[in-house]
Write a protein that holds these residues in place. Structure first.
Motif, PDB file in Angstrom:
ATOM      1  N   LEU A  53       2.834  -2.900  22.540  1.00 16.34           N
ATOM      2  CA  LEU A  53       2.483  -2.390  22.147  1.00 16.34           C
ATOM      3  C   LEU A  53       1.075  -1.607  22.519  1.00 16.34           C
ATOM      4  N   SER A  56       1.611  -0.197  26.094  1.00 17.93           N
ATOM      5  CA  SER A  56       2.321   1.612  24.981  1.00 17.93           C
ATOM      6  C   SER A  56       0.490   2.166  24.958  1.00 17.93           C
ATOM      7  N   TYR A  57      -0.257   1.429  24.226  1.00 17.85           N
ATOM      8  CA  TYR A  57      -1.425   2.094  23.925  1.00 17.85           C
ATOM      9  C   TYR A  57      -2.579   2.301  24.586  1.00 17.85           C
ATOM     10  N   MET A 113      -1.902   4.621  15.726  1.00 19.42           N
ATOM     11  CA  MET A 113      -0.391   4.097  15.879  1.00 19.42           C
ATOM     12  C   MET A 113      -0.538   2.766  16.105  1.00 19.42           C
ATOM     13  N   LYS A 114      -1.621   1.660  16.698  1.00 21.08           N
ATOM     14  CA  LYS A 114      -2.129   1.072  16.843  1.00 21.08           C
ATOM     15  C   LYS A 114      -2.415   0.136  15.431  1.00 21.08           C
ATOM     16  N   ARG A 121       3.151   6.920  15.705  1.00 15.28           N
ATOM     17  CA  ARG A 121       4.424   6.548  16.584  1.00 15.28           C
ATOM     18  C   ARG A 121       5.684   7.693  16.916  1.00 15.28           C
ATOM     19  N   THR A 159       6.397   5.661  25.470  1.00 13.84           N
ATOM     20  CA  THR A 159       7.273   5.722  24.447  1.00 13.84           C
ATOM     21  C   THR A 159       8.017   4.498  24.363  1.00 13.84           C
ATOM     22  N   MET A 162       6.575   1.400  22.985  1.00 12.32           N
ATOM     23  CA  MET A 162       7.120   1.696  20.857  1.00 12.32           C
ATOM     24  C   MET A 162       7.661   1.332  20.152  1.00 12.32           C
ATOM     25  N   SER A 167       8.302  -4.334  18.733  1.00 10.64           N
ATOM     26  CA  SER A 167       6.933  -4.027  18.493  1.00 10.64           C
ATOM     27  C   SER A 167       8.139  -3.007  17.363  1.00 10.64           C
TER      28      SER A 167
END
Length: 178
Positions: A53, A56-57, A113-114, A121, A159, A162, A167
């Motif tokens: 994550l 991804s973030y 999302m974080k 997400r 994606t 996530m 995750s």
């Protein structure tokens, strides 16, 4: 009689055990629910996130910031274009403003999302899908728009990160604490 929400759903073929696709239940109820906690100053803290994550973030955040920067340059170019072809420049202006809004939304979605918001997400997953559509459209237009595929591949990687099991477990744990 059992409650319909308690009835176990049959496992889809090809779906790994333990993975259940369901609609996010933590959707925003007001505009304040969309704004990041602690304002934008907390955007650089990724404490507590699994590595997948975090990566991804950062992909989503940096991509959104580059999108905002590119849109601002596009805005300046479009304003200069008004001297040559005002009607066409007006169309470009609308497109640049839409791109700016989408890039800003990507940043906000990444921040949420974080925080463990499943709706964010899902929204980022939809952004990746839109990126695929734009890559296909851009590729069908011929030369000059080939970088859309690179953007799609980067958003696809973010994606996938996530939705990996680690995750997924983190989102479940965060949801349990809320």
């Amino acid at each position: 009689m059992t409650n319909p929400s308690e009835v176990p759903q049959p496992q889809q073929p090809g779906q790994p055990s333990g993975f259940h696709l369901q609609k996010p239940t933590d959707g925003p109820q007001s505009f304040n629910d969309v704004m990041p906690k602690g304002g934008f100053s907390g955007m650089f803290s990724v404490i507590g996130l699994p590595t997948e994550l975090k990566v991804s973030y950062w992909i989503w955040l940096i991509g959104g910031m580059l999108g905002v920067l590119g849109s601002l340059f596009g805005l300046l170019a479009t304003l200069a274009f008004f001297t040559v072809a005002p009607a066409l420049a007006a169309v470009f202006l609308v497109l640049v403003l839409v791109a700016l809004a989408l890039a800003a939304a990507q940043i906000v979605f990444g921040l949420k999302m974080k925080e463990g918001k499943e709706w964010a997400r899902l929204a980022l997953t939809i952004v990746a899908g839109v990126s695929l559509v734009l890559a296909v459209i851009g590729g069908s237009m011929g030369e000059g728009i080939g970088n859309n595929w690179l953007g799609f591949l980067i958003s696809a990687a973010a994606t996938v990160l996530m939705w990996l099991p680690n995750s997924q477990a983190w989102f479940t744990a965060v949801k349990g604490r809320a």
